[in-house]
Design an enzyme around this catalytic site. Structure first.
Site, PDB file in Angstrom:
ATOM      1  N   HIS A 154       0.819  -1.213   0.000  1.00 56.48           N
ATOM      2  CA  HIS A 154       0.000   0.000   0.000  1.00 56.48           C
ATOM      3  C   HIS A 154       0.855   1.266   0.000  1.00 56.48           C
ATOM      4  O   HIS A 154       0.493   2.259  -0.626  1.00 56.48           O
ATOM      5  CB  HIS A 154      -0.955  -0.013   1.199  1.00 56.48           C
ATOM      6  CG  HIS A 154      -2.027  -1.054   1.071  1.00 56.48           C
ATOM      7  ND1 HIS A 154      -2.682  -1.601   2.147  1.00 56.48           N
ATOM      8  CD2 HIS A 154      -2.544  -1.672  -0.026  1.00 56.48           C
ATOM      9  CE1 HIS A 154      -3.571  -2.486   1.716  1.00 56.48           C
ATOM     10  NE2 HIS A 154      -3.492  -2.556   0.412  1.00 56.48           N
ATOM     11  N   HIS A 166      -7.735  -7.518  -8.138  1.00 55.44           N
ATOM     12  CA  HIS A 166      -8.022  -8.413  -6.996  1.00 55.44           C
ATOM     13  C   HIS A 166      -8.191  -7.497  -5.790  1.00 55.44           C
ATOM     14  O   HIS A 166      -7.247  -7.250  -5.038  1.00 55.44           O
ATOM     15  CB  HIS A 166      -6.866  -9.392  -6.760  1.00 55.44           C
ATOM     16  CG  HIS A 166      -6.624 -10.360  -7.884  1.00 55.44           C
ATOM     17  ND1 HIS A 166      -6.137  -9.978  -9.109  1.00 55.44           N
ATOM     18  CD2 HIS A 166      -6.808 -11.708  -7.951  1.00 55.44           C
ATOM     19  CE1 HIS A 166      -6.025 -11.055  -9.892  1.00 55.44           C
ATOM     20  NE2 HIS A 166      -6.420 -12.113  -9.212  1.00 55.44           N
ATOM     21  N   SER A 220      -6.572  -1.634  -0.928  1.00 58.29           N
ATOM     22  CA  SER A 220      -6.156  -0.910  -2.142  1.00 58.29           C
ATOM     23  C   SER A 220      -7.281  -0.101  -2.784  1.00 58.29           C
ATOM     24  O   SER A 220      -7.037   1.036  -3.217  1.00 58.29           O
ATOM     25  CB  SER A 220      -5.515  -1.869  -3.143  1.00 58.29           C
ATOM     26  OG  SER A 220      -6.341  -2.983  -3.396  1.00 58.29           O
ATOM     27  N   GLU A 270     -13.435  -8.202  -7.860  1.00 53.36           N
ATOM     28  CA  GLU A 270     -13.272  -9.157  -6.771  1.00 53.36           C
ATOM     29  C   GLU A 270     -14.124 -10.378  -7.110  1.00 53.36           C
ATOM     30  O   GLU A 270     -15.301 -10.243  -7.445  1.00 53.36           O
ATOM     31  CB  GLU A 270     -13.705  -8.499  -5.448  1.00 53.36           C
ATOM     32  CG  GLU A 270     -13.857  -9.431  -4.275  1.00 53.36           C
ATOM     33  CD  GLU A 270     -12.597 -10.241  -3.933  1.00 53.36           C
ATOM     34  OE1 GLU A 270     -11.508  -9.667  -3.816  1.00 53.36           O
ATOM     35  OE2 GLU A 270     -12.726 -11.471  -3.790  1.00 53.36           O
ATOM     36  N   GLY A 295     -10.243 -11.222 -12.054  1.00 59.26           N
ATOM     37  CA  GLY A 295      -9.374 -10.075 -12.306  1.00 59.26           C
ATOM     38  C   GLY A 295      -8.514 -10.230 -13.543  1.00 59.26           C
ATOM     39  O   GLY A 295      -8.172  -9.239 -14.205  1.00 59.26           O
ATOM     40  N   ASP A 316      -3.081  -8.055  -7.647  1.00 58.49           N
ATOM     41  CA  ASP A 316      -2.716  -8.475  -6.281  1.00 58.49           C
ATOM     42  C   ASP A 316      -3.390  -9.812  -5.943  1.00 58.49           C
ATOM     43  O   ASP A 316      -4.242  -9.875  -5.054  1.00 58.49           O
ATOM     44  CB  ASP A 316      -3.157  -7.356  -5.313  1.00 58.49           C
ATOM     45  CG  ASP A 316      -2.766  -7.634  -3.878  1.00 58.49           C
ATOM     46  OD1 ASP A 316      -1.850  -8.444  -3.650  1.00 58.49           O
ATOM     47  OD2 ASP A 316      -3.380  -7.022  -2.981  1.00 58.49           O
TER      48      ASP A 316
HETATM   49  C1  SAM Z   1      -4.469 -10.174  -1.587  1.00 53.69           C
HETATM   50  S1  SAM Z   1      -6.187  -9.985  -1.647  1.00 53.69           S
HETATM   51  C2  SAM Z   1      -6.424  -8.370  -2.265  1.00 53.69           C
HETATM   52  C3  SAM Z   1      -6.105  -7.269  -1.336  1.00 53.69           C
HETATM   53  C4  SAM Z   1      -6.330  -5.885  -1.896  1.00 53.69           C
HETATM   54  N1  SAM Z   1      -5.744  -5.729  -3.212  1.00 53.69           N
HETATM   55  C5  SAM Z   1      -5.755  -4.845  -0.981  1.00 53.69           C
HETATM   56  O1  SAM Z   1      -4.569  -4.500  -1.145  1.00 53.69           O
HETATM   57  O2  SAM Z   1      -6.450  -4.348  -0.111  1.00 53.69           O
HETATM   58  C6  SAM Z   1      -6.648 -10.956  -3.034  1.00 53.69           C
HETATM   59  C7  SAM Z   1      -8.150 -10.906  -3.326  1.00 53.69           C
HETATM   60  O3  SAM Z   1      -8.369 -11.491  -4.603  1.00 53.69           O
HETATM   61  C8  SAM Z   1      -9.590 -12.203  -4.576  1.00 53.69           C
HETATM   62  N2  SAM Z   1      -9.513 -13.142  -5.706  1.00 53.69           N
HETATM   63  C9  SAM Z   1      -9.019 -14.399  -5.757  1.00 53.69           C
HETATM   64  N3  SAM Z   1      -8.996 -14.859  -7.014  1.00 53.69           N
HETATM   65  C10 SAM Z   1      -9.478 -13.856  -7.789  1.00 53.69           C
HETATM   66  C11 SAM Z   1      -9.652 -13.687  -9.189  1.00 53.69           C
HETATM   67  N4  SAM Z   1      -9.332 -14.653 -10.051  1.00 53.69           N
HETATM   68  N5  SAM Z   1     -10.141 -12.512  -9.645  1.00 53.69           N
HETATM   69  C12 SAM Z   1     -10.459 -11.500  -8.774  1.00 53.69           C
HETATM   70  N6  SAM Z   1     -10.311 -11.598  -7.441  1.00 53.69           N
HETATM   71  C13 SAM Z   1      -9.814 -12.754  -6.962  1.00 53.69           C
HETATM   72  C14 SAM Z   1      -9.630 -12.802  -3.191  1.00 53.69           C
HETATM   73  O4  SAM Z   1     -10.958 -13.119  -2.823  1.00 53.69           O
HETATM   74  C15 SAM Z   1      -9.017 -11.685  -2.359  1.00 53.69           C
HETATM   75  O5  SAM Z   1     -10.031 -10.839  -1.854  1.00 53.69           O
END
Ligand code: SAM
Length: 270
Positions: A18, A41, A91, A109, A135, A155
């Site tokens: 971040h 993500h 994020s 998401e 994503g 992410d």
């Molecule tokens: C590391 S976290 C994201 C944190 C966020 N970017 C932040 O910094 O606050 C990863 C997220 O991706 C989601 N996720 C998993 N596979 C995904 C996909 N194929 N496409 C979109 N989101 C996905 C998960 O549910 C999770 O909420």
């Protein structure tokens, strides 16, 4: 999909990602021209680290709690934003706080419950769109943006064993569609080999101008632990590498255990 970011919000890896993301957003807003932020993500947007999942793991105590207590000068912009936003911002909340009237945030998401929470968090916010979708396919759907300027945060949770090659492939394809976009992709460092092999894969692509900003909390020797993390940045903004290093050094000072360190390395020339 077992990964839920709420358990990890505010941990050291979140803070590193971040803080660098804030610096990237600031660099993008230095030019008047509007831009798209694509958060592939996104998670749920905001996290109460004092209750629920984050309180149960307590990971934030070795992350944002220490950063807020130490308030190092190099992280002052990030710390001020955390102070300003109250609940620990993920994020999309960071992006939403820094975008200007003409800029747009598209946040994706895939987890249905998290997508619902994200949608609720940004309901009625005019220039934020939430999509419950994959994503990686969003990269194909939303790029290149009509604005012709964009910051793309990728992410993923690294739940799937092939996340590194999938990410490398997605980055290359997205870059082919939008070669001037600024891409930031998060990677874990458990031990050194997987991250190094990811870098080597990227070097075999046709991408240009790629750096990696890495931080390790301790010597990355135990493959069962998250020992560090970083962002690969394609088309980093002017002097971003120079700005990132003191930020990573501040994390080493504030959070580091014996063997901690950081590096900003150029993977591919301009
Ligand atoms: C590391 S976290 C994201 C944190 C966020 N970017 C932040 O910094 O606050 C990863 C997220 O991706 C989601 N996720 C998993 N596979 C995904 C996909 N194929 N496409 C979109 N989101 C996905 C998960 O549910 C999770 O909420």
């Amino acid at each position: 999909m077992n990964y839920r970011h709420a358990y990890h919000a505010g941990n050291f890896a979140d803070c590193v990602k971040h803080a660098l993301f804030v610096a990237l957003l600031r660099a993008m807003t230095r030019k008047d021209k509007p831009f798209l932020i694509l958060d592939t993500h996104a998670g749920i947007g905001r996290y109460d680290v004092s209750a629920g999942p984050a309180a149960r793991t307590g990971e934030w105590r070795n992350g944002i709690e220490k950063v807020l207590a130490a308030r190092p000068e190099a992280l002052s912009d990030y710390v001020a934003l955390i102070d300003q936003l109250g609940l620990y911002p993920g994020s999309p909340a960071i992006a939403a706080a820094l975008l200007r009237a003409g800029d747009r945030l598209v946040a994706c998401e895939l987890h249905p419950e998290d997508a619902k929470a994200l949608r609720t968090a940004f309901a009625g916010v005019p220039n934020v769109a939430v999509h419950e979708r994959d994503g990686y396919t969003a990269l194909r759907a939303f790029l290149p943006p009509p604005e012709r300027r964009g910051l793309i945060l990728i992410d993923p949770p690294y739940e799937r064993p092939d996340e590194f090659p999938v990410l490398a492939n997605a980055l290359e394809t997205a870059h082919e569609k939008f070669s001037t976009g600024v891409f930031a992709a998060w990677y874990p460092i458990k031990h050194r080999a997987p991250a190094r092999s990811f870098f080597e894969t990227l070097k075999l692509t046709r991408m240009k101008d790629v750096i990696a900003a890495s931080f390790w909390l301790r010597e990355p020797l135990d493959p069962a632990r998250l020992n560090g993390c970083g962002l690969v940045i394609v088309n980093p903004p002017f002097r971003f590498a120079e700005a990132a290093l003191p930020m990573l050094e501040a994390f080493v000072t504030v959070l580091g255990e014996p063997g901690a360190g950081c590096a900003v390395e150029r993977l591919i020339d301009e």
